[in-house]
Design a protein around this motif. Structure first.
Motif, PDB file in Angstrom:
ATOM      1  N   LEU A   1      15.229  22.699 -10.962  1.00  0.00           N
ATOM      2  CA  LEU A   1      14.472  23.317  -9.872  1.00  0.00           C
ATOM      3  C   LEU A   1      14.177  22.305  -8.769  1.00  0.00           C
ATOM      4  CD1 LEU A   1      11.868  25.683 -11.522  1.00  0.00           C
ATOM      5  CD2 LEU A   1      13.763  26.287 -10.046  1.00  0.00           C
ATOM      6  N   LEU A   2      13.860  21.080  -9.187  1.00  0.00           N
ATOM      7  CA  LEU A   2      13.589  20.028  -8.220  1.00  0.00           C
ATOM      8  C   LEU A   2      14.819  19.824  -7.346  1.00  0.00           C
ATOM      9  CD1 LEU A   2      11.461  17.856  -7.479  1.00  0.00           C
ATOM     10  CD2 LEU A   2      12.810  16.283  -8.836  1.00  0.00           C
ATOM     11  N   GLY A   3      16.005  19.824  -7.978  1.00  0.00           N
ATOM     12  CA  GLY A   3      17.251  19.675  -7.237  1.00  0.00           C
ATOM     13  C   GLY A   3      17.396  20.769  -6.196  1.00  0.00           C
ATOM     14  N   ILE A   4      17.154  22.014  -6.608  1.00  0.00           N
ATOM     15  CA  ILE A   4      17.282  23.134  -5.675  1.00  0.00           C
ATOM     16  C   ILE A   4      16.319  22.974  -4.499  1.00  0.00           C
ATOM     17  CG2 ILE A   4      16.993  25.640  -5.426  1.00  0.00           C
ATOM     18  CD1 ILE A   4      17.872  25.883  -8.344  1.00  0.00           C
ATOM     19  N   SER A   5      15.062  22.620  -4.806  1.00  0.00           N
ATOM     20  CA  SER A   5      14.068  22.471  -3.742  1.00  0.00           C
ATOM     21  C   SER A   5      14.468  21.358  -2.787  1.00  0.00           C
ATOM     22  CB  SER A   5      12.689  22.164  -4.319  1.00  0.00           C
ATOM     23  OG  SER A   5      12.440  22.950  -5.434  1.00  0.00           O
ATOM     24  N   LEU A   6      15.002  20.258  -3.349  1.00  0.00           N
ATOM     25  CA  LEU A   6      15.417  19.137  -2.507  1.00  0.00           C
ATOM     26  C   LEU A   6      16.500  19.577  -1.531  1.00  0.00           C
ATOM     27  CD1 LEU A   6      15.595  15.872  -4.607  1.00  0.00           C
ATOM     28  CD2 LEU A   6      14.381  16.297  -2.477  1.00  0.00           C
TER      29      LEU A   6
ATOM     30  N   TYR B   1       0.830  -1.199   0.000  1.00  0.00           N
ATOM     31  CA  TYR B   1       0.000   0.000   0.000  1.00  0.00           C
ATOM     32  C   TYR B   1       0.865   1.250   0.000  1.00  0.00           C
ATOM     33  CZ  TYR B   1      -3.659   3.203   1.531  1.00  0.00           C
ATOM     34  OH  TYR B   1      -4.529   4.232   1.628  1.00  0.00           O
ATOM     35  N   LEU B   2       1.860   1.216   0.856  1.00  0.00           N
ATOM     36  CA  LEU B   2       2.758   2.358   0.985  1.00  0.00           C
ATOM     37  C   LEU B   2       3.490   2.610  -0.334  1.00  0.00           C
ATOM     38  CD1 LEU B   2       3.306   4.161   3.397  1.00  0.00           C
ATOM     39  CD2 LEU B   2       5.456   2.941   3.715  1.00  0.00           C
ATOM     40  N   SER B   3       3.994   1.529  -0.938  1.00  0.00           N
ATOM     41  CA  SER B   3       4.744   1.742  -2.180  1.00  0.00           C
ATOM     42  C   SER B   3       3.827   2.239  -3.288  1.00  0.00           C
ATOM     43  CB  SER B   3       5.475   0.479  -2.651  1.00  0.00           C
ATOM     44  OG  SER B   3       5.338  -0.554  -1.751  1.00  0.00           O
ATOM     45  N   LEU B   4       2.571   1.763  -3.276  1.00  0.00           N
ATOM     46  CA  LEU B   4       1.636   2.220  -4.287  1.00  0.00           C
ATOM     47  C   LEU B   4       1.453   3.741  -4.182  1.00  0.00           C
ATOM     48  CD1 LEU B   4      -0.360   1.187  -6.490  1.00  0.00           C
ATOM     49  CD2 LEU B   4      -2.126   1.420  -4.745  1.00  0.00           C
ATOM     50  N   ILE B   5       1.262   4.210  -2.944  1.00  0.00           N
ATOM     51  CA  ILE B   5       1.055   5.642  -2.757  1.00  0.00           C
ATOM     52  C   ILE B   5       2.299   6.422  -3.151  1.00  0.00           C
ATOM     53  CG2 ILE B   5       0.767   7.420  -1.004  1.00  0.00           C
ATOM     54  CD1 ILE B   5      -1.242   5.646   0.333  1.00  0.00           C
ATOM     55  N   LEU B   6       3.456   5.940  -2.718  1.00  0.00           N
ATOM     56  CA  LEU B   6       4.692   6.632  -3.061  1.00  0.00           C
ATOM     57  C   LEU B   6       4.900   6.641  -4.578  1.00  0.00           C
ATOM     58  CD1 LEU B   6       7.120   5.492  -0.244  1.00  0.00           C
ATOM     59  CD2 LEU B   6       6.021   7.708  -0.557  1.00  0.00           C
TER      60      LEU B   6
ATOM     61  N   LEU C   1       2.594   6.585  -6.876  1.00  0.00           N
ATOM     62  CA  LEU C   1       1.663   7.553  -7.474  1.00  0.00           C
ATOM     63  C   LEU C   1       2.202   8.966  -7.354  1.00  0.00           C
ATOM     64  CD1 LEU C   1      -1.888   6.335  -6.468  1.00  0.00           C
ATOM     65  CD2 LEU C   1      -0.923   6.537  -8.743  1.00  0.00           C
ATOM     66  N   ILE C   2       2.847   9.248  -6.210  1.00  0.00           N
ATOM     67  CA  ILE C   2       3.355  10.603  -6.002  1.00  0.00           C
ATOM     68  C   ILE C   2       4.620  10.853  -6.821  1.00  0.00           C
ATOM     69  CG2 ILE C   2       4.271  12.215  -4.298  1.00  0.00           C
ATOM     70  CD1 ILE C   2       2.578  10.868  -2.203  1.00  0.00           C
ATOM     71  N   TYR C   3       5.505   9.867  -6.821  1.00  0.00           N
ATOM     72  CA  TYR C   3       6.835  10.153  -7.370  1.00  0.00           C
ATOM     73  C   TYR C   3       7.067   9.685  -8.799  1.00  0.00           C
ATOM     74  CZ  TYR C   3       7.945  11.762  -2.770  1.00  0.00           C
ATOM     75  OH  TYR C   3       7.935  12.467  -1.611  1.00  0.00           O
ATOM     76  N   LEU C   4       6.189   8.767  -9.305  1.00  0.00           N
ATOM     77  CA  LEU C   4       6.426   8.266 -10.651  1.00  0.00           C
ATOM     78  C   LEU C   4       6.442   9.377 -11.717  1.00  0.00           C
ATOM     79  CD1 LEU C   4       7.111   5.494 -11.610  1.00  0.00           C
ATOM     80  CD2 LEU C   4       4.761   5.205 -12.371  1.00  0.00           C
ATOM     81  N   PRO C   5       5.439  10.277 -11.689  1.00  0.00           N
ATOM     82  CA  PRO C   5       5.461  11.320 -12.723  1.00  0.00           C
ATOM     83  C   PRO C   5       6.743  12.148 -12.678  1.00  0.00           C
ATOM     84  CG  PRO C   5       3.374  11.334 -11.549  1.00  0.00           C
ATOM     85  CD  PRO C   5       4.272  10.389 -10.826  1.00  0.00           C
ATOM     86  N   ILE C   6       7.215  12.420 -11.456  1.00  0.00           N
ATOM     87  CA  ILE C   6       8.436  13.211 -11.342  1.00  0.00           C
ATOM     88  C   ILE C   6       9.627  12.431 -11.896  1.00  0.00           C
ATOM     89  CG2 ILE C   6       9.957  14.406  -9.730  1.00  0.00           C
ATOM     90  CD1 ILE C   6       7.559  14.855  -7.943  1.00  0.00           C
ATOM     91  N   ALA C   7       9.619  11.123 -11.606  1.00  0.00           N
ATOM     92  CA  ALA C   7      10.713  10.292 -12.115  1.00  0.00           C
ATOM     93  C   ALA C   7      10.705  10.281 -13.646  1.00  0.00           C
ATOM     94  CB  ALA C   7      10.583   8.866 -11.568  1.00  0.00           C
ATOM     95  N   VAL C   8       9.509  10.162 -14.231  1.00  0.00           N
ATOM     96  CA  VAL C   8       9.408  10.162 -15.690  1.00  0.00           C
ATOM     97  C   VAL C   8       9.957  11.469 -16.257  1.00  0.00           C
ATOM     98  CG1 VAL C   8       7.781  10.211 -17.613  1.00  0.00           C
ATOM     99  CG2 VAL C   8       7.471   8.566 -15.769  1.00  0.00           C
ATOM    100  N   LEU C   9       9.626  12.565 -15.597  1.00  0.00           N
ATOM    101  CA  LEU C   9      10.108  13.876 -16.049  1.00  0.00           C
ATOM    102  C   LEU C   9      11.630  13.937 -16.017  1.00  0.00           C
ATOM    103  CD1 LEU C   9       8.698  17.283 -15.371  1.00  0.00           C
ATOM    104  CD2 LEU C   9      10.929  16.881 -14.421  1.00  0.00           C
TER     105      LEU C   9
END
Lengths: 360, 255
Positions: free
Chosen positions: B236-241, B9-14, B16-24
Motif C-alpha cells: 500500500l505504501l508503494g501505491i501511495s508513493l 536536527y533535520l535528520s532527527l525529525i526525518l 522519527l517520521i520514517y524509521l517506523p515505516i522503514a522497520v515495517l
C-alpha cells in the motif's frame, strides 16, 4: 493537448467513474444479497478467529456462503449491535460478561439445541456457567485464561505460585501487565482478599490500594501483543492470556505459564444469535458445524486456545493435549474466576483503574 | 557549526517520521515472525498474503472506497470552495463556520450520528454507506485546502475573463481551475489518505458484505497481528508513493 486540459479531462473522468462505480457496486450488491438471502450466514467476530480452512469447508459442504465481518473490541461490537437493535448479523462471538449484558438487554435469541446434533461433544465443565445458566442463549466456542507467564531463564518459576508473588521486590522492573481493567482489577481484588465481580466500593478500593503498591514495579503495559515484550526480553514476568503465552513458548522454549493457586481469570467466547438475525437456520447449521470434533481441533491447533470440546481433545496430538498452557488441570479450572456483567458498577472499576493509570 | 546542527536536527525529525515505516518494510522481508531478530531474507509473508483472499479483498475494497470517496469529495469540495469565495448568499457565514465544525467533530460522534442517519433512512450498510460517510469527513479538508488557494489569487483575472467574453462556466474551466489545480490535487491526496486509514467511522457504518483493511488489521488483536500485515502495508505504501510522485510531477510540469 495541453497538460491542463489533460488533467481536467482526468478529473472529469474520475468523477464520472466514481459515480458510475458507486451505482454499479450498489446495484450488484443488491443483486447478490437478493440471490443469497437464503444461502448465507453473517458472522461478526475478531479477525482470523475462525480458521479460514474451516469456513471454506463449511461453504463447500452446505453451499452456505460465509460473510465474515470483524470488530476490534467487545465494546465496539456491543455498541453497533445495540444501535442496529440486534439485526444485520447472524452469529456474534462475545466474551462472558458481554454475553450476559446482551442477554439481559434482550439482544439475543434462544439457541434451538435440537438443531445441534454435535452439542454432546461439549465439555460439561464449561457449560451452565453463571453468565448463561442452561446455555439457553450461547454455545461456548473457545476459552482461555489470564495468568502469569515467566521467562525461566531469568526467574525461577517455582518462586511464583500465587498472585501476591508478583509483589515480590525482586520482580520490580521486570513486570508486564495488560491494559485490561477487569483482569487487572481482579488480580488486585484477589490479593486484597476479596472476590472478583464485587460491587462494593470499599472492596474495589482495597483492590486499588493493593495494585498501587505494585504499580512502581511495572515496566510494560501492553494489550496488543503481550507476548512481544517477553520474547524481546523487555520483561521477564507477564500477566497475559494463555494463547499468547503458548505462542511465546513456540518462539522460545523457556517460557512457563503459571496458574496461581488463588485462581486464574477464565474467559469464554461463545457463539450467540442476535435477536434480529435473518438467517437463523443457517446460524444453527454453522454452530453445529463448529461443534464437530474436526472443526474444534483445527481451531485449537491454529489459535492456541482451548475449545471446550471433549471429542476434539481426543483427536489432538499428545504434545498439544498435554500442554498445560492450553489445557490446565481440572483443579486450576475449578479455582478460576469468571468476569460477570456488573451493570453500572463497572464504572467503579473504571474509576479506580483510571486513577492507577494516571498515577494517583 | 550551525550547519551541522541544522542537518542534525533535520535528520532527527526525518528519522522519527520514517524509521517506523522503514522497520515495517524491513520486517515484511524478515523470515522471523516477531521481528525481534533478523531471521534471514524471505518472501514468505508475501506468498502467504497472496493466498489470504480475505486480506487482499479487504485491501482492494479499501482502495476502491478511498478513490471513489476522495474523487467525489474533491469535486464537491472544489465547487463549494469556489462558491464560498465568489458568491454572496444567505447563510454564507454559517456555512463556512460549519465546515470547521464538521472537521472538529470527534470521529466517534460522527460515526454514531452517521449510523443513526443510515438506519433511519433505511440505507443498507455496505459500500454505499461507507462512501457517503467517507465523503462527509473528507469534504471539509478539500474545501479548506482549495479555499485558501483561491483566496490568494488576483480577482482581476476574473474581470479580465469576463471582459473577454467568457461565461461563468468557461471562466471556471479555463481560468479558475488551472490556477487552483495544485490545491485540488493536494485536497484529493489528503482525502485519499484520510479515507484509507479511517477505522472508527468505518467500523460503525460498514456492513458485513464490505470489509476494509484497517478494520481487519485492528480486529487482529485477539490472535495477534500477523506479519502478512507488514507485507500488505508495504504494498500500500508503494501505491501511495506512486500517487504522490505522479501528482507532484504533474504539478511541476505545469509550472
Amino acid at each position: 493537448m495541453s497538460i491542463h486540459s489533460a488533467l481536467r479531462c482526468c478529473a472529469l473522468l474520475a468523477s464520472l467513474l466514481a459515480v458510475g462505480c458507486a451505482k454499479e457496486e450498489s446495484s450488484d450488491q443488491g443483486a447478490t444479497t437478493a440471490a443469497k438471502t437464503t444461502e448465507k450466514v453473517v458472522i461478526y467476530n475478531w479477525t482470523e478467529y475462525i480458521p479460514a480452512a474451516v469456513l471454506e469447508q463449511f461453504t463447500e459442504e452446505t453451499g452456505i456462503e460465509v460473510e465474515y465481518a470483524t470488530y476490534e473490541s467487545n465494546e465496539a461490537m456491543y455498541a453497533k449491535l445495540k444501535l442496529l437493535n440486534g439485526s444485520g448479523y447472524d452469529i456474534v462471538v462475545p466474551s462472558t460478561y458481554y454475553l450476559e449484558k446482551m442477554r439481559n438487554e434482550g439482544l439475543l435469541q434462544p439457541i434451538q439445541k435440537d438443531k445441534l446434533q454435535n452439542y454432546g461433544n461439549l465439555d460439561s465443565t464449561m457449560l451452565n456457567k453463571s453468565y448463561d445458566p442452561n446455555n439457553d442463549y450461547s454455545v461456548p466456542y473457545l476459552w482461555g485464561s489470564t495468568a502469569i507467564a515467566v521467562n525461566t531463564q531469568d526467574i525461577d518459576p517455582n518462586t511464583i505460585t500465587q498472585w501476591s508473588d508478583l509483589w515480590k521486590p525482586e520482580l520490580s522492573g521486570k513486570l508486564m501487565i495488560m491494559d485490561d481493567v477487569r483482569d487487572i482489577m481482579a488480580v488486585g481484588l484477589t490479593v486484597a482478599g476479596y472476590k472478583d465481580n464485587t460491587t462494593s466500593e470499599e472492596e474495589v478500593q482495597a483492590g486499588y490500594e493493593a495494585l498501587k503498591e505494585l504499580w512502581p514495579s511495572i515496566k510494560v503495559i501492553n494489550s496488543d501483543s503481550p507476548k512481544t515484550p517477553l520474547i524481546q526480553g523487555n520483561a521477564s514476568v507477564g500477566v497475559m492470556w494463555n494463547g499468547e503465552a503458548y505462542m511465546a513458548q513456540q518462539e522460545m522454549g523457556s517460557i512457563a505459564f503459571i496458574y496461581p493457586s488463588d485462581g486464574a481469570i477464565l474467559w469464554v467466547d461463545s457463539f450467540v444469535i442476535p435477536k434480529g438475525a435473518s438467517n437463523v437456520d443457517n446460524a444453527h447449521r454453522f454452530i453445529d458445524f463448529m461443534l464437530r470434533a474436526e472443526s474444534a481441533k483445527a481451531a485449537i491447533e491454529e489459535l492456541g486456545y482451548a475449545a471446550p470440546n471433549t471429542a476434539a481433545k481426543d483427536l489432538l496430538d499428545d504434545e498439544l493435549k498435554n500442554n498445560k498452557i492450553i489445557f490446565p488441570d481440572a483443579e486450576d479450572i475449578a479455582r478460576g474466576t469468571i468476569h460477570q456483567d456488573l451493570g453500572e458498577s463497572v464504572l467503579l472499576y473504571e474509576k479506580y483503574w483510571e486513577m492507577l493509570k494516571a498515577g494517583r | 557549526m550551525i550547519r551541522i546542527f541544522k542537518w542534525g536536527y533535520l535528520s532527527l525529525i526525518l528519522a522519527l517520521i520514517y524509521l517506523p515505516i522503514a522497520v515495517l518494510i524491513v520486517n515484511s522481508f524478515n523470515a522471523a515472525k516477531y521481528g525481534n531478530k533478523w531471521g534471514g531474507f524471505s518472501l514468505q509473508w508475501y506468498q502467504k498474503l497472496f493466498n489470504n483472499d480475505a486480506l487482499i479483498e479487504a485491501a482492494l475494497n479499501s482502495l476502491t472506497v478511498s478513490i471513489v470517496a476522495a474523487s467525489v469529495a474533491t469535486v464537491i469540495g472544489t465547487l463549494a470552495a469556489v462558491a464560498l469565495h465568489r458568491y454572496d448568499f444567505k447563510g454564507k457565514g454559517l456555512l463556512s463556520s460549519m465546515v470547521f465544525v464538521a472537521m472538529l467533530t470527534p470521529e466517534i460522534v460522527m460515526a454514531i450520528a452517521l449510523l443513526i442517519v443510515f438506519i433511519t433512512l433505511g440505507i443498507s450498510l455496505g459500500f454505499v454507506s461507507l462512501v457517503i460517510a467517507h465523503i462527509t469527513f473528507c469534504l471539509p479538508f478539500v474545501i479548506i485546502a482549495v479555499y485558501s488557494r483561491i483566496k490568494d489569487f488576483d480577482m482581476r483575472m476574473l474581470s479580465a475573463a469576463k471582459d473577454l467574453g467568457a461565461n461563468e462556466l468557461r471562466t471556471f474551466w479555463e481560468v479558475i481551475l488551472p490556477l487552483i489545480l495544485p490545491a485540488v490535487l493536494s485536497g484529493w491526496l489528503l482525502s485519499f489518505t484520510l479515507s484509507l486509514d479511517d477505522v472508527i467511522v468505518s467500523a460503525f457504518v460498514t456492513g458485513p458484505s464490505y470489509e476494509i483493511l484497517p478494520l481487519k488489521v485492528y480486529s487482529m488483536v485477539k490472535v495477534g497481528v500477523s506479519p502478512e500485515v507488514n507485507a500488505i502495508s508495504t504494498l500500500l505504501l508503494g501505491i501511495s508513493l506512486v500517487l504522490v510522485v505522479v501528482s507532484q510531477l504533474l504539478i511541476k510540469k505545469d509550472h
